[in-house]
Design an enzyme around this catalytic site. Structure first.
Site, mmCIF file in Angstrom:
data_model
loop_
_atom_site.group_PDB
_atom_site.id
_atom_site.type_symbol
_atom_site.label_atom_id
_atom_site.label_comp_id
_atom_site.label_asym_id
_atom_site.label_seq_id
_atom_site.Cartn_x
_atom_site.Cartn_y
_atom_site.Cartn_z
ATOM 1 N N SER A 67 1.000 -1.041 0.101
ATOM 2 C CA SER A 67 0.184 -0.011 0.102
ATOM 3 C C SER A 67 0.750 1.316 -0.271
ATOM 4 O O SER A 67 1.756 1.351 0.819
ATOM 5 C CB SER A 67 -0.884 -0.005 1.194
ATOM 6 N N ARG A 114 3.376 -11.856 3.135
ATOM 7 C CA ARG A 114 2.264 -11.920 1.922
ATOM 8 C C ARG A 114 3.204 -12.360 0.619
ATOM 9 O O ARG A 114 2.640 -13.179 -0.111
ATOM 10 C CB ARG A 114 1.501 -10.755 1.674
#
Length: 427
Positions: free
Chosen positions: A352, A391
């Site tokens: 992000s 992730r």
RNA sequence: GGAGAGAUGGCUGAGUGGUCGAAAGCGCUCCCCUGCUAAGGGAGUAAGGGCUUAUACCCCUUCGAGGGUUCGAAUCCCUCUCUCUCCGCCA
């Protein structure tokens, strides 16, 4: 914090901007308080001026050997009047400040309007989701069958939302981190940093996690409480706290690998399976400290740096612009990178990247001296994951899985894995 | 953990109750002078906030932080934080 002057002068514009986030800002209430503030501030400062002036006169009179008794009598009740005025002024100021600290950043004009993540706008994709000629497994099954990913052990030690990794899988996460740091330092020009994982409240206030999102954080019970960092953005961005940079010192680019700790309050039931959403995860963070006019371009550059990691790992992903309802509190604009996860048949957030404009800089007094005017002005801060290591590990496992359950090692990671090319049971 | 010293403007550093937002030096900016260079002379040079059309005046706040004493605090008192030195302990 947004610019209090702007809030004062154009509250309706500000309210319209907040409305795009789905937020209702009570302009009337704010203006009432602001009116009180103005009156009380003028009153208080006038009284202070009166006190200062008479104190000076008393001093002068005393120096000349004059009788100061009448002067003392004249200011007899000034102290009480000032105390009274100051306490009313302080109360209004506290209330205004708590309102202002609770207000999010202003969104940039080009942020698409929408209520939630379903309205995010895909702006590009890279690579294409792999097709397997067997049933793709998710990372949980893959990890369990390899005997390297153990949620039972984690639960015994720490409960839910923790993971234990052993052997090559633990090594692979470390390889990912090393690879990302090396790439950002040697190819993207970042300065690597090592930072505290425990920080005090003012650091979190500076980046915007406090006071509003305290429940998302872990906090120690020591005499001076510490918070566990939810992201390295907090210590890295706070490098600029109380600093006035020279114009030629910027931009500054920092990267750090840290664990991140999040309480995940309010996310019960979401992603409870597997390693997607953990109380503790590893991340390589990117932070830019830039002159205000540079930040829009810097967001593109920073996002590109995060993308480069996924490209080098050959992981298919897409870039989305977060819609107004999904942009975080401190950000004016955010791009999310979403990596393809074959186990879920979905793109999932892996990075992000946000432009926080002057929002964090104002909270932590991070400034740059304008070369033309000589005056300090607020810098702009940006941050992005470059990328989330936990992730990324999931993405590598799921995208590089083989029919028999082994995992190929992406070529850029092989040097970090002692030249090994795959992970298999017993490897 | 024990003992001691300290924290002042971009830097060094003076300042123990008033005329101190703060001497002096360095640095920086502008001007003058000297053919160039070196040297010299003069002026200016903190941040935040309020009021305001105003980056003009004027005013308020800030000498590590927070309390207190006082008409008045960089200066006196209390608490805390941080830095340095020595001892102890420790990765």
């Amino acid at each position: 914090m947004i610019d209090p002057k702007l809030l004062r002068q154009a509250p309706d514009d500000v309210a319209r901007n907040f409305a795009r986030r789905g937020m209702d800002f009570d302009v009337q209430r704010y203006l009432e308080l602001e009116e009180q503030r103005k009156t009380l501030q003028v009153e208080t400062e006038t009284l202070r001026n009166e006190r200062n002036t008479s104190a000076k006169n008393i001093g002068k009179a005393k120096a000349k050997g004059e009788d100061i008794e009448p002067l003392l009598a004249a200011v007899k009740d000034l102290g009480d009047r000032l105390d009274n005025s100051e306490s009313r002024f302080g109360a209004v100021q506290d209330e205004l400040q708590s309102i202002e600290l609770g207000l999010p950043n202003l969104l940039m004009d080009d942020v698409p309007v929408g209520d939630d993540e379903s309205a995010n706008v895909e702006i590009r994709t890279w690579g294409s989701p792999a097709r397997f000629d067997f049933d793709a497994q998710d990372h949980i099954d893959l990890g369990a069958k390899l005997g390297m990913l153990d949620f039972d052990a984690a639960a015994k030690i720490s409960g839910s939302r923790f993971a234990v990794m052993r052997g090559d899988l633990a090594h692979l996460q470390r390889a990912l981190i090393q690879f990302m740091l090396d790439t950002h330092v040697s190819e993207h020009g970042y300065v690597e940093a090592y930072v505290p994982y425990l920080v005090q409240d003012h650091a979190l206030l500076g980046t915007g996690q406090l006071p509003k999102f305290e429940e998302d954080l872990f906090k120690t019970t020591t005499e001076t409480p510490f918070y566990l960092i939810p992201t390295a953005e907090v210590p890295l961005t706070n490098f600029a706290r109380d600093v006035i940079f020279d114009a030629d010192q910027l931009p500054l680019l920092f990267t750090a690998h840290t664990p991140c700790f999040r309480s995940e309050a309010g996310s019960y039931g979401q992603d409870t399976r597997g390693m997607i959403r953990q109380h503790q995860f590893e991340k390589v963070e990117l932070v830019h400290l830039v002159a205000p006019e540079e930040s829009e371009q810097a967001l593109e550059v920073l996002t590109g740096h995060a993308e480069k990691i996924l490209q080098m790992l050959e992981l298919p992903y897409r870039v989305v612009t977060l819609c107004s309802g999904d942009v975080g509190f401190s950000a004016a604009k955010t791009y999310d990178l979403e990596v393809w996860l074959p186990g879920q048949q979905k793109y999932r957030e892996i990075s992000s990247c946000s432009n926080c404009t002057d929002f964090q800089a104002r909270r932590m007094k991070a400034r740059v001296r304008n070369a033309d005017t000589g005056k300090p002005e607020l810098i702009h801060t940006l941050n992005g994951s470059g990328v989330a290591a936990g992730r990324a590990l999931i993405a590598v496992m799921e995208n590089y899985q083989q029919a028999e359950g082994s995992i190929q090692i992406p070529s850029v990671l092989q040097p970090y894995m002692s030249g090994a090319t795959e992970i298999s049971r017993g490897s």
